[in-house]
Design a protein around this motif. Structure first.
Motif, PDB file in Angstrom:
ATOM      1  N   GLU A 262      12.629 -34.207   9.617  1.00 36.85           N
ATOM      2  CA  GLU A 262      12.662 -35.034   8.418  1.00 36.85           C
ATOM      3  C   GLU A 262      13.929 -35.884   8.354  1.00 36.85           C
ATOM      4  OE1 GLU A 262      13.316 -30.642   7.157  1.00 36.85           O
ATOM      5  OE2 GLU A 262      12.028 -31.789   8.517  1.00 36.85           O
ATOM      6  N   LYS A 286       3.399 -31.319   0.214  1.00 34.92           N
ATOM      7  CA  LYS A 286       4.457 -30.673   0.989  1.00 34.92           C
ATOM      8  C   LYS A 286       5.143 -31.632   1.959  1.00 34.92           C
ATOM      9  CE  LYS A 286       5.516 -26.167   2.890  1.00 34.92           C
ATOM     10  NZ  LYS A 286       4.986 -24.815   3.184  1.00 34.92           N
ATOM     11  N   THR A 290       9.140 -32.339   1.838  1.00 32.41           N
ATOM     12  CA  THR A 290       9.980 -32.211   3.023  1.00 32.41           C
ATOM     13  C   THR A 290      10.797 -33.473   3.265  1.00 32.41           C
ATOM     14  OG1 THR A 290       8.335 -30.725   4.011  1.00 32.41           O
ATOM     15  CG2 THR A 290       9.967 -31.685   5.493  1.00 32.41           C
ATOM     16  N   SER A 293      13.661 -33.839   0.774  1.00 29.29           N
ATOM     17  CA  SER A 293      14.703 -32.816   0.849  1.00 29.29           C
ATOM     18  C   SER A 293      15.960 -33.345   1.529  1.00 29.29           C
ATOM     19  CB  SER A 293      14.188 -31.588   1.614  1.00 29.29           C
ATOM     20  OG  SER A 293      13.989 -31.893   2.986  1.00 29.29           O
ATOM     21  N   ASN A 398       1.452 -25.670   7.074  1.00 31.81           N
ATOM     22  CA  ASN A 398       2.776 -25.900   7.655  1.00 31.81           C
ATOM     23  C   ASN A 398       2.716 -26.647   8.978  1.00 31.81           C
ATOM     24  OD1 ASN A 398       4.776 -24.698   5.820  1.00 31.81           O
ATOM     25  ND2 ASN A 398       3.696 -22.800   6.197  1.00 31.81           N
ATOM     26  N   SER A 402       4.430 -30.323   9.944  1.00 35.34           N
ATOM     27  CA  SER A 402       5.243 -30.532  11.142  1.00 35.34           C
ATOM     28  C   SER A 402       4.655 -31.621  12.037  1.00 35.34           C
ATOM     29  CB  SER A 402       5.365 -29.224  11.936  1.00 35.34           C
ATOM     30  OG  SER A 402       6.151 -28.284  11.238  1.00 35.34           O
TER      31      SER A 402
END
Length: 413
Positions: A262, A286, A290, A293, A398, A402
């Motif tokens: 990220e 999500k 991410t 963040s 998840n 990714s």
């Protein structure tokens, strides 16, 4: 020097809270050259605490205990520590009483006599003043072992560790240097990477260790060295890091957690002064979480549409109802229209969209659980990729996040 961390509290054992204290303490000890030999969580029970202290004393030179300090009856650590050290004498510290009274006055809390108990410590304990709370810490030294008892409140514990415990440990012991270099990789699993660097790993010198730290879609390779000469350790580790870079260059994003995907995506967008938006179905926001963040992400990230249903895909992203009817919501065609829609709505240079079946059931379509489509759209390019991430649900979500970030890193220019 080895240490053991003991956390006291039924709330940890029943899963009511997560023990983040031990993780943080371990990190801080490692930075000053102390290796954590064991982490133990035990009940608020006198015999259990006594046994844990005795066993730890036989294993390590530093024992750090958190929890069980306070004015209430269930806080038994102080009494148990006194019994462990056969210390029947109590010393009351006036400065602690004054500190507690000031804290209560500051927050308009009535001061009660029971609070004074916290200022009373076993005579063999060295006072560790807790400037952030009412329960002081305690430092004991007996039979070549340091015992430190700290409150379990995280910010109070951290203050005591940082300002009192670590400096005392460094002053008392001659400590080695422990250095880690962590290489961040993406896109290949642990076993594949291990096979590619097998010869490198087999030929590592005995003072350098390699650990594989896998997570969804990513593997961290941690090289560690321990010794007396910091410069020599740094030189040796840097040489080994360079060897790994030569062996698997295409899957390395950088060193340490600061080189996350990220962050790399953000750096690419900042460098080119470009923007991105996301549209998410199965990941429920999500990917957006991410990306944001990373500090400073507002410079390039414009927003997201979380369109979990067919209706919201149609209403918010202008996905064609005919496309959904023909291909279902879990399809490359719908993912592409989602990406086009969010790019148009938010006027960005890039957009990425995901849709799929995270499970546990296939909902209202015939697509298998784990099937995911990711679409990427830029001003001059459109791509759609299909993946099957299997089960369970958390793994699918998840790995989708990714993989979306991997695509962004590859395609942004």
């Amino acid at each position: 020097m080895n240490a053991e961390i003991i956390t006291i509290g039924d709330e940890i054992l029943i899963g009511q809270i997560v023990d983040t204290n031990s993780q943080w303490i371990g990190q801080q000890l490692n930075k000053i050259g102390v290796s954590v030999y064991q982490i133990t969580s035990i009940q608020d029970d006198k015999e259990h605490i006594l046994n844990a202290l005795k066993e730890a004393q036989e294993r390590v030179g530093i024992v750090i205990i958190t929890g069980g300090l306070g004015p209430t009856k269930d806080d038994i650590t102080k009494k148990t520590m006194a019994e462990f050290f056969n210390d029947g004498k109590v010393i009351e510290y006036p400065e602690v009483v004054v500190h507690i009274q000031k804290m209560f006055k500051k927050y308009n809390i009535p001061y009660k006599k029971v609070q004074q108990y916290q200022a009373q410590l076993p005579s063999k304990a060295t006072l560790l003043m807790n400037n952030l709370g009412t329960a002081p810490g305690m430092w004991f030294y007996e039979n070549n072992t340091v015992f430190v008892s700290l409150p379990g409140v995280p910010y109070e514990m951290k203050g005591l560790i940082t300002h009192q415990v670590l400096p005392r440990i460094q002053k008392k012991f001659k400590l080695p240097f422990i250095i880690h270099k962590t290489i961040m990789t993406y896109g290949q699993g642990e076993s594949t990477i291990a096979e590619r660097i097998e010869d490198f790993e087999n030929n590592l010198p005995p003072d350098i260790k390699l650990a594989y730290l896998p997570s969804f879609g990513r593997v961290r390779l941690r090289l560690s060295a321990k010794g007396e000469n910091k410069e020599e350790l740094e030189t040796a580790l840097n040489a080994k890091v360079n060897e790994v870079y030569q062996l698997i260059p295409e899957i390395i994003t950088g060193l340490d957690d600061d080189s996350s995907l990220e962050k790399k995506v953000g750096e690419l967008l900042k460098k080119s002064n470009q923007t991105i938006a996301t549209a998410e179905s199965l990941t429920g926001g999500k990917i957006a979480a991410t990306l944001v963040s990373v500090a400073g992400s507002s410079a390039y990230y414009k927003g997201s549409f979380v369109t979990y249903s067919a209706e919201t895909k149609i209403k918010l992203l202008d996905v064609s109802a005919e496309t959904i009817k023909k291909h279902t919501v879990v399809s490359g065609e719908v993912a592409l229209e989602m990406a086009r829609g969010v790019k148009e709505k938010l006027q960005t240079n890039y957009a990425i969209a995901v849709t799929g079946n995270a499970g546990p059931t296939a909902d209202h379509n015939d697509k298998s659980v784990g099937l995911v489509y990711i679409a990427f759209v830029s001003d001059d390019k459109e791509i759609v990729q299909e993946f099957n991430f299997g089960q369970p649900r958390e793994k699918v979500i998840n790995r989708t996040v990714s993989k979306a970030l991997e695509i962004l890193q590859k395609e942004i220019h």
